[in-house]
Structures are given as C-alpha cells and as structure tokens.
Motif scaffolding. Sequence first.
Motif, short mmCIF file in Angstrom:
data_model
loop_
_atom_site.label_atom_id
_atom_site.label_comp_id
_atom_site.label_asym_id
_atom_site.label_seq_id
_atom_site.Cartn_x
_atom_site.Cartn_y
_atom_site.Cartn_z
N SER A 1 0.82 -1.21 0.00
CA SER A 1 0.00 0.00 0.00
C SER A 1 0.85 1.26 0.00
O SER A 1 0.37 2.34 -0.31
N TYR A 2 2.14 1.14 0.33
CA TYR A 2 3.02 2.31 0.38
C TYR A 2 4.04 2.24 -0.76
O TYR A 2 4.69 1.22 -0.97
N ARG A 3 4.14 3.32 -1.50
CA ARG A 3 5.14 3.46 -2.55
C ARG A 3 5.95 4.71 -2.27
O ARG A 3 5.39 5.81 -2.14
N GLN A 4 7.24 4.57 -2.16
CA GLN A 4 8.09 5.69 -1.80
C GLN A 4 8.01 6.82 -2.83
O GLN A 4 8.16 7.99 -2.49
N ALA B 1 2.38 4.18 11.61
CA ALA B 1 1.84 4.59 10.30
C ALA B 1 1.01 5.86 10.43
O ALA B 1 1.10 6.77 9.59
N ASP C 1 3.36 8.87 11.07
CA ASP C 1 4.04 9.24 9.83
C ASP C 1 3.12 10.06 8.94
O ASP C 1 3.49 11.10 8.40
N TYR C 2 1.87 9.60 8.79
CA TYR C 2 0.88 10.32 7.98
C TYR C 2 0.58 11.70 8.56
O TYR C 2 0.54 12.70 7.83
N THR D 1 0.71 7.89 -0.47
CA THR D 1 0.50 6.49 -0.10
C THR D 1 0.87 6.24 1.36
O THR D 1 0.54 5.18 1.90
N SER D 2 1.49 7.22 1.99
CA SER D 2 1.70 7.14 3.44
C SER D 2 0.34 7.14 4.15
O SER D 2 0.14 6.43 5.13
N ARG D 3 -0.58 7.94 3.64
CA ARG D 3 -1.95 7.93 4.16
C ARG D 3 -2.62 6.59 3.90
O ARG D 3 -3.26 6.01 4.77
N ASP D 4 -2.41 6.07 2.69
CA ASP D 4 -3.01 4.79 2.32
C ASP D 4 -2.52 3.67 3.24
O ASP D 4 -3.30 2.83 3.68
N ARG D 5 -1.24 3.69 3.53
CA ARG D 5 -0.69 2.67 4.42
C ARG D 5 -1.29 2.80 5.82
O ARG D 5 -1.62 1.80 6.46
#
Length: 193
Positions: free
Chosen positions: A52-55, A122, A125-126, A60-64
Amino acid sequence: NRIDSTLRSFFNHLHIEHGLKDPTLEIVTSKNVRRLPKAISVDQMSSIIESSYRQSDPITSRDRAIVELLYASGARVSELIALDISDVVSLASEADMVTTLKLRGKGGKERIVPMGSFAKSAIDDYLIRIRPGLLEKADKSTHALFLNARGTRISRQSVWQIVLDAAKAAGITQDVSPHTFRHSYATHLLDGG
C-alpha cells in the motif's frame, strides 16, 4: 424454508377454521448452514500492507495508515472515515504508552480499541508528513483524521479503492474488501490465542 413456512401457515389456518388435517406436520425444516466469513492469511495481510506504500508517491503514506488501521483495529469503513484526530488518544500506563481509538459503530455505539505499534507508527508518519499538506488545500478547521487530495474527509469509495489497489499490487487474486480486514483481524486474534 420460506415455502414450507407458507404452507404450514396455510394448512394451520385450514385446520383451525375448517378442521382439516394438517399434512405439513411431517415436514422437517432444513437448517441453513452459516458460512464463516472469509479471512486472508497473515502473510497475505502483510503483503497488502507493504504494497500500500510506494516511496515514489508520498500520499500512499496515508493509504498505508488506512490499511494498517483497518487491520489493527477491526474497524468498519464507516467507523474509519468518521475518525477525528481527537479520537486517537495516547495514555501513559505503568509499563508503556498505550494508544487507543474511539470508534463510533452502528447505532451510535462507541467503543475504545487499543492500537498496535505498527498502526501508531503509520498514523504518526501520515500526521507529520502528509496531512498538513492536504489540510492546506481546504478548510483548515477540519478535524477529520483521514483527508482526501482536496483536503476534505476521505470517502468510503476512496477507502475501498485504496484496499483494492493494495491487494492488486500485492498480487492477491481472491476478493478483498475492507470488511475482509475486519474478519481477518478477528480470525488472527483468535488464532493467536
């Protein structure tokens, strides 16, 4: 079973009103077998969370955080999207800091759910890296925990799409939905004792 019930009612009426013999007394009702909800394995869940996270894509930080929280709390989508920042509370216990969520479920019932360290990490981080940028795009007074690209509260459809995209990226071929996370959460807790 519905047809049998209808016939029993009809012949019961005939028996009471007209004294006719009820032939449905010998009918045996069949039990409906309840299927267990589908859960995915711990490995599959881990791969969905990782994918779910792509650097290359910071949002995608939110998605994770969403995927992690769905699994870590067993929350329904409606409960997740209704979360406000004030619903995430950290309390000091004798041994450690405990982070909890206040979820509002069906019928307005509230429950407090502990949040694990991975979900907390997570979310933190978001909140630090992504949410302030999203908040600048809209009304800065929103208290919603999860925001969409326009800076407003994220929708059910967006959460569904995040889950489907993460499952597809993880190579999971079976049907996966946010509710699958809820069943997997409960199943994995039971399996773990």
